[in-house]
Design a protein around this motif. Structure first.
Motif, PDB file in Angstrom:
ATOM      1  N   GLU A 194       0.831  -1.207   0.000  1.00  0.00           N
ATOM      2  CA  GLU A 194       0.000   0.000   0.000  1.00  0.00           C
ATOM      3  C   GLU A 194       0.865   1.257   0.000  1.00  0.00           C
ATOM      4  OE1 GLU A 194      -4.072  -0.113   2.150  1.00  0.00           O
ATOM      5  OE2 GLU A 194      -2.717  -1.292   3.392  1.00  0.00           O
ATOM      6  N   ARG A 195       1.908   1.258   0.842  1.00  0.00           N
ATOM      7  CA  ARG A 195       2.773   2.446   0.927  1.00  0.00           C
ATOM      8  C   ARG A 195       3.503   2.695  -0.384  1.00  0.00           C
ATOM      9  NH1 ARG A 195       8.068   3.000   1.797  1.00  0.00           N
ATOM     10  NH2 ARG A 195       8.396   0.869   2.547  1.00  0.00           N
ATOM     11  N   LEU A 196       4.034   1.638  -0.975  1.00  0.00           N
ATOM     12  CA  LEU A 196       4.791   1.796  -2.213  1.00  0.00           C
ATOM     13  C   LEU A 196       3.896   2.271  -3.350  1.00  0.00           C
ATOM     14  CD1 LEU A 196       7.016  -1.403  -2.030  1.00  0.00           C
ATOM     15  CD2 LEU A 196       7.723   0.955  -1.585  1.00  0.00           C
ATOM     16  N   VAL A 197       2.688   1.730  -3.427  1.00  0.00           N
ATOM     17  CA  VAL A 197       1.756   2.153  -4.474  1.00  0.00           C
ATOM     18  C   VAL A 197       1.418   3.629  -4.318  1.00  0.00           C
ATOM     19  CG1 VAL A 197      -0.618   1.883  -5.297  1.00  0.00           C
ATOM     20  CG2 VAL A 197       0.789  -0.133  -4.904  1.00  0.00           C
ATOM     21  N   ALA A 198       1.180   4.054  -3.071  1.00  0.00           N
ATOM     22  CA  ALA A 198       0.836   5.455  -2.820  1.00  0.00           C
ATOM     23  C   ALA A 198       2.027   6.375  -3.075  1.00  0.00           C
ATOM     24  CB  ALA A 198       0.338   5.613  -1.386  1.00  0.00           C
ATOM     25  N   ASP A 199       3.212   5.988  -2.578  1.00  0.00           N
ATOM     26  CA  ASP A 199       4.389   6.856  -2.700  1.00  0.00           C
ATOM     27  C   ASP A 199       4.884   6.969  -4.132  1.00  0.00           C
ATOM     28  OD1 ASP A 199       4.231   7.136   0.003  1.00  0.00           O
ATOM     29  OD2 ASP A 199       5.984   5.903   0.482  1.00  0.00           O
ATOM     30  N   ASP A 200       4.824   5.865  -4.881  1.00  0.00           N
ATOM     31  CA  ASP A 200       5.395   5.839  -6.223  1.00  0.00           C
ATOM     32  C   ASP A 200       4.366   6.056  -7.332  1.00  0.00           C
ATOM     33  OD1 ASP A 200       7.650   5.269  -4.811  1.00  0.00           O
ATOM     34  OD2 ASP A 200       7.756   3.153  -5.372  1.00  0.00           O
ATOM     35  N   GLY A 201       3.080   6.209  -6.971  1.00  0.00           N
ATOM     36  CA  GLY A 201       2.048   6.448  -7.976  1.00  0.00           C
ATOM     37  C   GLY A 201       1.846   5.280  -8.922  1.00  0.00           C
ATOM     38  N   ILE A 202       1.986   4.054  -8.407  1.00  0.00           N
ATOM     39  CA  ILE A 202       1.878   2.849  -9.232  1.00  0.00           C
ATOM     40  C   ILE A 202       0.449   2.322  -9.185  1.00  0.00           C
ATOM     41  CG2 ILE A 202       2.670   0.451  -9.447  1.00  0.00           C
ATOM     42  CD1 ILE A 202       5.294   1.373  -8.127  1.00  0.00           C
ATOM     43  N   SER A 203      -0.015   1.779 -10.292  1.00  0.00           N
ATOM     44  CA  SER A 203      -1.291   1.061 -10.310  1.00  0.00           C
ATOM     45  C   SER A 203      -1.043  -0.378  -9.874  1.00  0.00           C
ATOM     46  CB  SER A 203      -1.899   1.083 -11.712  1.00  0.00           C
ATOM     47  OG  SER A 203      -2.189   2.408 -12.113  1.00  0.00           O
ATOM     48  N   LEU A 204      -2.012  -0.949  -9.174  1.00  0.00           N
ATOM     49  CA  LEU A 204      -1.863  -2.288  -8.618  1.00  0.00           C
ATOM     50  C   LEU A 204      -3.051  -3.151  -9.008  1.00  0.00           C
ATOM     51  CD1 LEU A 204      -0.461  -4.318  -6.587  1.00  0.00           C
ATOM     52  CD2 LEU A 204      -1.956  -3.332  -4.826  1.00  0.00           C
ATOM     53  N   LEU A 205      -2.766  -4.330  -9.541  1.00  0.00           N
ATOM     54  CA  LEU A 205      -3.783  -5.357  -9.733  1.00  0.00           C
ATOM     55  C   LEU A 205      -3.389  -6.524  -8.839  1.00  0.00           C
ATOM     56  CD1 LEU A 205      -5.514  -6.408 -13.005  1.00  0.00           C
ATOM     57  CD2 LEU A 205      -4.846  -8.127 -11.333  1.00  0.00           C
ATOM     58  N   MET A 206      -4.178  -6.752  -7.804  1.00  0.00           N
ATOM     59  CA  MET A 206      -3.815  -7.731  -6.780  1.00  0.00           C
ATOM     60  C   MET A 206      -4.811  -8.886  -6.779  1.00  0.00           C
ATOM     61  SD  MET A 206      -3.048  -7.044  -2.779  1.00  0.00           S
ATOM     62  CE  MET A 206      -2.814  -8.367  -1.596  1.00  0.00           C
ATOM     63  N   ILE A 207      -4.292 -10.098  -6.799  1.00  0.00           N
ATOM     64  CA  ILE A 207      -5.110 -11.299  -6.879  1.00  0.00           C
ATOM     65  C   ILE A 207      -5.044 -12.045  -5.553  1.00  0.00           C
ATOM     66  CG2 ILE A 207      -5.274 -13.557  -7.993  1.00  0.00           C
ATOM     67  CD1 ILE A 207      -4.262 -12.153 -10.537  1.00  0.00           C
TER      68      ILE A 207
END
Length: 321
Positions: A194-207
């Motif tokens: 969660e932190r990395l996605v928020a800090d780096d502006g990455i989109s996440l598809l999590m299964i």
């Protein structure tokens, strides 16, 4: 324009009369910076779909439809372009880090490999970047000299995440990234993602098979059954009040803290998903569905509007029943 736009994706293994449909006409979109969860039991096609996004399936798989990444169709890419997109445009975190990492290579060399392929830094620059990545995921830079067996399960999963981040992708696909971890380490890895996605502006598809994890981590949630999407909407809304009977069954299978009824009498779902090679007629879920009616066995259901920002593939949606 969405970062990821999947249109009518189908995946079959084999050909002719022996063809097995693993994914059947899936549509999904993922905006920049958004987190989308894909839930469902084992055998519902989640991992096949994830691997299809970067064409990582074996030669026996046949893919149709479109996978638009930044508007470019992954299925139409030539090998050189596809190789450039992997890691740099989109990367994947596999389940079971011990099986994904090379047991006879130091982890620093494994993280550096995509850097050397895509960024062409000097060896010194690559080593510095590896150290920075390890620290970014909460590991000392000195652990770059370790072999996978010298790390704990949680540390190996952090290495996998560092590797996925190496080339600054815009999309990360995380396929059951916490399945093999204990509850405490699982929570740490989820907070890290969660932190990395928020800090780096990455989109996440999590299964995941765990709706509770996805509801706590993702913005939106889609539920798969027998290779199809059967529900999609805001993550917390789908978890708390699923419109499709399968989504409700998945949600109720997890006891809720502070709810004695769910703890003392957890509800599950008998049976297993159907064999993809022998799907029932009509809605594939109807043999297990407590709300099935006659039409369910004769006619498959398409996703339809089920409230604000929500869709579900059920005959009861919008019927008031």
């Amino acid at each position: 324009m969405s970062l990821l736009d999947v249109r009518n994706l189908s995946v079959t293994y084999g050909s002719g009369a022996s063809a097995v449909p693993a994914v059947r006409g899936v549509d999904l979109t993922l905006a920049t910076g958004q987190k989308l969860g894909i839930a469902g039991e084992s055998g519902c096609g989640k991992s096949t779909m994830a691997l299809a996004l970067l064409r990582l399936l074996p030669p026996s798989a046949r893919l149709t439809g479109q996978i638009l990444l930044d508007g470019e169709d992954v299925l139409a890419m030539k090998w050189g372009r596809l190789r450039a997109v992997r890691w740099a445009g989109a990367s994947i975190v596999f389940q079971g880090a011990m099986h994904s990492l090379n047991a006879v290579q130091r982890i620093g060399d494994q993280i550096a490999e995509p850097l050397l392929v895509h960024g062409h830094p000097t060896p010194a620059q690559a080593r510095k970047r590896v150290g920075d990545l390890l620290e970014h995921v909460g590991l000392p830079a000195a652990r770059a000299a370790a072999y996978p067996h010298e790390l704990s399960g949680g540390q190996r999963q952090r290495v996998m995440i560092a590797m996925a981040l190496a080339c600054d992708p815009r999309l990360i696909v995380a396929d059951e990234p916490t399945t093999a971890l204990d509850v405490m380490i699982q929570a740490q890895i989820l907070r890290l993602i969660e932190r990395l996605v928020a800090d780096d502006g990455i989109s996440l598809l999590m299964i995941s098979h765990d709706l509770a994890v996805l509801a706590d981590t993702c913005d939106r949630l889609a539920v798969m059954y027998a290779g199809r999407m059967v529900e999609e909407g805001p993550a917390r809304a789908v978890y708390d009040a699923a419109e499709h009977p399968y989504g409700r069954a998945l949600s109720s299978a997890f006891p809720r803290i502070g709810d004695p009824a769910s703890r003392l009498a957890p509800r599950g779902l008998p049976g297993d998903p159907p064999d993809p090679a022998d799907l029932p007629g009509g809605c594939a879920f109807h043999p297990r569905c407590p709300a099935a009616v006659e039409v369910c066995g004769a006619q498959d259901q398409e996703l339809r509007e089920a409230g604000a920002g929500r869709r579900a593939a059920c005959v009861h949606v919008g019927s008031g029943s």
